[in-house]
Design an enzyme around this catalytic site. Structure first.
Site, PDB file in Angstrom:
ATOM      1  N   TRP A 100      80.660  22.765  70.720  1.00  0.00           N
ATOM      2  CA  TRP A 100      81.852  23.357  71.334  1.00  0.00           C
ATOM      3  C   TRP A 100      81.719  24.877  71.399  1.00  0.00           C
ATOM      4  CZ3 TRP A 100      87.392  22.450  68.869  1.00  0.00           C
ATOM      5  CH2 TRP A 100      88.372  22.777  69.820  1.00  0.00           C
TER       6      TRP A 100
ATOM      7  N   HIS B  15      71.479  26.747  61.570  1.00  0.00           N
ATOM      8  CA  HIS B  15      72.283  26.042  60.565  1.00  0.00           C
ATOM      9  C   HIS B  15      72.042  26.594  59.160  1.00  0.00           C
ATOM     10  CE1 HIS B  15      73.968  23.191  63.264  1.00  0.00           C
ATOM     11  NE2 HIS B  15      72.895  22.478  63.459  1.00  0.00           N
TER      12      HIS B  15
ATOM     13  N   SER C  17      81.570  12.698  60.659  1.00  0.00           N
ATOM     14  CA  SER C  17      80.858  13.028  61.885  1.00  0.00           C
ATOM     15  C   SER C  17      79.343  13.027  61.642  1.00  0.00           C
ATOM     16  CB  SER C  17      81.319  14.399  62.389  1.00  0.00           C
ATOM     17  OG  SER C  17      80.680  14.748  63.587  1.00  0.00           O
TER      18      SER C  17
HETATM   19  P1  A3P Z   1      83.124  13.933  65.904  1.00  0.00           P
HETATM   20  O1  A3P Z   1      81.889  13.248  65.405  1.00  0.00           O
HETATM   21  O2  A3P Z   1      84.205  13.974  64.869  1.00  0.00           O
HETATM   22  O3  A3P Z   1      83.597  13.412  67.198  1.00  0.00           O
HETATM   23  P2  A3P Z   1      78.390  19.734  66.180  1.00  0.00           P
HETATM   24  O4  A3P Z   1      78.560  20.199  67.568  1.00  0.00           O
HETATM   25  O5  A3P Z   1      78.431  20.831  65.169  1.00  0.00           O
HETATM   26  O6  A3P Z   1      77.223  18.839  66.044  1.00  0.00           O
HETATM   27  O7  A3P Z   1      79.686  18.884  65.841  1.00  0.00           O
HETATM   28  C1  A3P Z   1      79.903  17.683  66.510  1.00  0.00           C
HETATM   29  C2  A3P Z   1      81.376  17.335  66.463  1.00  0.00           C
HETATM   30  O8  A3P Z   1      82.093  18.140  67.384  1.00  0.00           O
HETATM   31  C3  A3P Z   1      81.605  15.898  66.882  1.00  0.00           C
HETATM   32  O9  A3P Z   1      82.744  15.476  66.151  1.00  0.00           O
HETATM   33  C4  A3P Z   1      81.851  16.061  68.366  1.00  0.00           C
HETATM   34  O10 A3P Z   1      82.508  14.974  68.964  1.00  0.00           O
HETATM   35  C5  A3P Z   1      82.701  17.316  68.376  1.00  0.00           C
HETATM   36  N1  A3P Z   1      82.681  18.030  69.655  1.00  0.00           N
HETATM   37  C6  A3P Z   1      81.644  18.192  70.510  1.00  0.00           C
HETATM   38  N2  A3P Z   1      82.011  18.906  71.583  1.00  0.00           N
HETATM   39  C7  A3P Z   1      83.310  19.209  71.415  1.00  0.00           C
HETATM   40  C8  A3P Z   1      84.265  19.932  72.209  1.00  0.00           C
HETATM   41  N3  A3P Z   1      83.934  20.457  73.377  1.00  0.00           N
HETATM   42  N4  A3P Z   1      85.511  20.036  71.730  1.00  0.00           N
HETATM   43  C9  A3P Z   1      85.853  19.502  70.535  1.00  0.00           C
HETATM   44  N5  A3P Z   1      85.011  18.807  69.764  1.00  0.00           N
HETATM   45  C10 A3P Z   1      83.745  18.660  70.183  1.00  0.00           C
END
Ligand code: A3P
Length: 318
Positions: free
Chosen positions: A72, A128, A158
């Protein structure tokens, strides 16, 4: 000691054999390197950036423990910073996964150093590693760091789903139950864990260097993304003009980078990263509080209490 001596593979092997190690499954381990549980596949890359990466004053570094909103924030930062280069209707985010647009230093710098050294400024990069493991120049130069974190229960759930999706053969539910991931995380053993060390390192640094490190929480973004888009732009030195605000650019960026919009783009439904991983694995549910559907209340209580104790006195809460 390790880093300076690492000039060839022999020394890496030697270092590996000296580090505490926890196995996730055959051929996949986490190594405790400088207080951080680094996945075996990223360890060389992490050591390499510590040794070789030269940050620029204009760099923007997105830092996070995995599954905390990295995707995000990559989308948001890329769009905010590049909004004068591209019309929003033509932004590369529509055709590329955010991870293709914002390289992940921990693996890509070692593999293809020149592709990152040659990027034009401002570079947007991600890592990370915890604050204590950041390449020295990242901390000493004027680069800006955006840190995102997330409620540890949701982050854990997640993370578990991500491992199941990424490694389906190794992680059948039977072999890799949530209970196992939970127990390891409570010991601090997860990708780039311990969780508490990760968040505390950046939290403390952000209090000491407010103009350098912006500390964000996934839940706060979910609550008011427009506010945070504005805040990010100010922090990154490219605030929205009155005219942009009037034209609704902030809202348009929030919408463009929203979970539903990104998840449903063709590239994220059917595309793959160069590593072969499906782009869709980065978009699961995107909801606050989803851990309630997976963790028992005794697991939740235990982890909440543990994190509370670890963060006690810091001013940081989840
Ligand atoms: P969930 O598994 O709870 O759905 P990262 O990007 O750090 O790998 O984190 C992934 C998490 O952020 C996942 O959570 C994913 O669905 C969520 N995510 C990805 N894109 C997003 C967005 N544009 N807005 C909000 N959440 C998002």
């Amino acid at each position: 000691s390790g880093v300076e001596e690492l000039t060839n593979n022999d020394n890496i092997e030697e270092l590996l054999s000296s580090l505490p190690c926890e196995k996730l499954w055959d051929n996949y381990s986490l190594y405790l390197y400088q207080g951080c549980w680094v996945p075996s596949i990223f360890l060389n890359g992490v050591i390499y950036i510590q040794k070789h990466f030269q940050a620029r004053d204009t760099d923007i570094i997105l830092a996070s423990i995995p599954k905390s909103g990295t995707t995000w924030l990559k989308a948001l930062i890329f769009t905010i910073v590049n909004r004068s280069r591209y019309a929003l209707s033509e932004i590369p985010l529509l055709a590329s996964n955010p991870h293709e647009l914002v390289p992940f230093l921990d693996n890509s710098y070692m593999k293809n150093r020149s592709s990152i050294d040659n990027l034009s400024s401002p570079r947007i990069l991600s890592t990370h590693v915890p604050f204590a493991l950041l390449p020295h120049s990242t901390v000493t130069c004027n680069s800006r760091i955006v840190y995102t974190c997330r409620n540890p229960l949701d982050q854990l759930v997640s993370y578990w789903h991500f491992l199941l999706a990424l490694y389906p053969e190794q992680t059948t539910m039977r072999l890799f139950p949530l209970e196992k991931v939970f127990e390891m995380a409570c010991q601090g053993v997860q990708f780039y864990g311990p969780f508490w060390k990760h968040v505390l390192g950046y939290w403390k640094a952000s209090l000491e260097q407010t103009g350098k490190i912006l500390f964000l929480k996934y839940e706060d973004l979910e609550e008011d993304v427009n506010f945070h888009v504005k805040r990010l732009a100010e922090f990154l030195g490219c605030p929205f003009s009155v005219d942009e605000e009037r034209r609704g650019v902030i809202k348009a960026i929030s919408k463009l980078c929203s979970f539903d919009h990104l998840k449903n783009l063709e590239v994220n439904k059917s595309g793959k990263l160069p590593s072969g991983h499906a782009n869709s694995t980065f978009f699961r549910k995107g909801k606050v509080g989803d851990s309630r559907n997976y963790l028992t209340s005794s697991m939740s209580n235990h982890l909440e209490k543990l994190i509370e104790d670890k963060l006690n006195g810091s001013g940081l809460t989840f």
